[in-house]
Design a protein around this motif. Structure first.
Motif, mmCIF file in Angstrom:
data_model
loop_
_atom_site.group_PDB
_atom_site.id
_atom_site.type_symbol
_atom_site.label_atom_id
_atom_site.label_comp_id
_atom_site.label_asym_id
_atom_site.label_seq_id
_atom_site.Cartn_x
_atom_site.Cartn_y
_atom_site.Cartn_z
ATOM 1 N N TYR A 68 0.832 -1.206 0.000
ATOM 2 C CA TYR A 68 0.000 0.000 0.000
ATOM 3 C C TYR A 68 0.868 1.259 0.000
ATOM 4 O O TYR A 68 0.355 2.375 -0.020
ATOM 5 N N GLN A 69 2.211 1.077 0.009
ATOM 6 C CA GLN A 69 3.116 2.216 0.055
ATOM 7 C C GLN A 69 3.772 2.458 -1.298
ATOM 8 O O GLN A 69 4.012 1.521 -2.062
ATOM 9 N N ASP A 70 4.082 3.708 -1.551
ATOM 10 C CA ASP A 70 4.979 4.070 -2.638
ATOM 11 C C ASP A 70 6.397 3.937 -2.099
ATOM 12 O O ASP A 70 6.680 4.372 -0.981
ATOM 13 N N PHE A 337 2.720 5.652 2.567
ATOM 14 C CA PHE A 337 1.392 5.363 2.037
ATOM 15 C C PHE A 337 1.086 6.215 0.811
ATOM 16 O O PHE A 337 1.364 7.408 0.758
ATOM 17 N N SER A 338 0.509 5.526 -0.194
ATOM 18 C CA SER A 338 0.085 6.213 -1.418
ATOM 19 C C SER A 338 -1.208 5.565 -1.900
ATOM 20 O O SER A 338 -1.367 4.335 -1.835
ATOM 21 N N ILE A 344 -4.509 -0.212 -6.728
ATOM 22 C CA ILE A 344 -4.073 -1.246 -7.674
ATOM 23 C C ILE A 344 -4.025 -2.608 -7.003
ATOM 24 O O ILE A 344 -4.508 -3.616 -7.548
ATOM 25 N N ASN A 345 -3.466 -2.692 -5.796
ATOM 26 C CA ASN A 345 -3.347 -3.980 -5.122
ATOM 27 C C ASN A 345 -4.684 -4.472 -4.599
ATOM 28 O O ASN A 345 -4.927 -5.685 -4.573
ATOM 29 N N LEU A 346 -5.585 -3.553 -4.193
ATOM 30 C CA LEU A 346 -6.930 -3.985 -3.805
ATOM 31 C C LEU A 346 -7.680 -4.565 -4.994
ATOM 32 O O LEU A 346 -8.364 -5.600 -4.882
#
Length: 415
Positions: A68-70, A337-338, A344-346
């Motif tokens: 969930y992070q950049d 967090f980004s 995208i991952n969800l």
């Protein structure tokens, strides 16, 4: 009798129907048909696959990998080193200016622990080293004048002369004499070397997140003059004893000091920038980088010379130095967090849950006894034929039984 109205051209009707279907496809909402199959084992497989996929994404992707992070890898880094200490050899006291090469204090430096000294070398003629191939001889006929061996110590004169010790003879060469193997003296500097202290200053910067940090804590009262590194109590005191570095790399100091070797000091900056800056701390690890179990490539040594004049003639002292080379390697990764990678991952996780439906459909269509009944219920087969009046649940005139839609209310019960 009224005249019959002309029928519109067939092509115009087809175009009108196509336009209507296009508008219908644009505005209408479509949803797939759901068929409930009463099969306990298949249901367990379906839920188990969904659970495994869900656990993978929740635990590994989001918790372990923090997707969930950049993120940004490879921080910009600077390293400055400084060595302190004195040591003794058989006939001399050595200080930092003599046993540290190069003295500038970069990320790669060497600490000399043993030397082989060839003193008072002058330009002249002398016997070649016996280690050089084809250097041994019995007479002048065995030596070719003007021959130059790239692994030798000079230009051959064509004479066969006695070696420095023993009864052997080697070809005479013109160069710096005496050669290293004939007159070198070994000196060990490693007696006090384990107590040498090494200060490693390191600063890193992650430009994407505008985050910078160093490995030295800002304390008053001359903190760095009295501390040494401890991973719990003195994490921000990057002063390491050479013996501690070698021990943490799993090596024997005496053995390493005699043969030389390369030790890597790895500084890892893995930072979760969703937390406070105080949670971003360096982690140090140490390991030997040269392959000690391969004799041909293990160890570390280099040569240098010191030049001076005696009675107007140039003289030098040749030193073959064995030492411990320290390579400071900095790497790391920062994340914050980004919204974009989170979405995208969800989406990927929700899409992957559908793998369970695909797997169970494949089992039903391939391995189940009633797979044909399930196929008829899941897929509606359309036949391109003239429109005919047919009641609900009936087939067109003389169709094959395979092309009819099953109307048996017990069809699903048979699954």
């Amino acid at each position: 009798m009224a005249a019959a109205e002309p029928k519109p051209p067939t092509g115009a009707a087809a175009a009108r129907r196509l336009a209507q279907s296009c508008w219908s496809a644009f505005w209408d909402y479509e949803t797939p048909k759901v068929i409930v199959v009463k099969n306990r084992r298949l249901g367990i497989v379906y839920r188990a696959v969904q659970l495994l996929i869900l656990l993978y994404f929740v635990w590994y992707v989001f918790i372990v990998q923090k997707s969930y992070q950049d993120s940004e890898t490879g921080p910009e880094s600077s390293v400055i080193t400084k060595v302190k200490g004195i040591t003794l050899s058989e006939h001399k006291v050595w200080d930092v200016e003599e046993y540290v090469k190069p003295p500038e204090g970069g990320s790669v430096f060497s600490i000399i622990t043993r030397i082989e000294v060839t003193p008072f070398q002058t330009l002249g003629t002398c016997a070649e080293s016996m280690r050089v191939s084809n250097a041994t001889c019995d007479s002048d006929e065995d030596c070719v004048a003007g021959q130059l061996d790239m692994l030798g110590n000079g230009l051959r004169t064509g004479r066969c002369v006695p070696y420095y010790h023993g009864s052997s003879k080697t070809c005479e060469v013109s160069g710096w004499c005496p050669v290293e193997d004939g007159a070198s003296v070994s000196q060990f500097l490693g007696t006090m070397a384990p107590n040498f202290t090494i200060l490693i200053k390191n600063s890193i910067h992650y430009p994407k997140f505008h985050f910078s940090k160093g490995n030295i804590e800002n304390r008053k009262g001359g903190y760095l003059k009295h501390c040494t590194f401890h991973k719990v109590s003195d994490l921000y005191c990057p002063i390491f004893k050479l013996g501690y570095i070698v021990e943490q790399a799993g090596e024997n100091f005496t053995e390493l000091a005699h043969t030389g070797g390369v030790i890597g000091v790895i500084i890892n900056w893995d930072c979760d920038l969703d937390l406070s800056a105080s949670e971003c701390n360096p982690k140090y690890s140490f390991r030997r980088l040269d392959p000690k179990h391969i004799p041909a490539s293990s160890g570390y040594n280099f040569r240098f010379a010191k030049y001076y004049k005696i009675n107007g003639s140039i003289t030098r002292t040749l030193i073959k130095a064995y030492g411990i080379r320290i390579d400071v390697i900095v790497h790391g990764q920062a994340g914050k967090f980004s919204l974009i990678p989170t979405i995208i991952n969800l989406a990927t996780a929700l899409t992957s849950i559908g793998v369970g439906s695909f797997l169970c459909d494949w089992i039903l269509l391939t391995f189940m006894n009633k797979n044909k009944v399930y196929s008829h219920k899941k897929f509606d087969k359309m036949v391109d034929a003239p429109e005919q009046s047919a009641g609900p649940g009936l087939c067109a005139s003389e169709p094959s039984q395979q092309d009819c839609v099953l109307t048996d209310a017990r069809g699903l019960a048979q699954l």
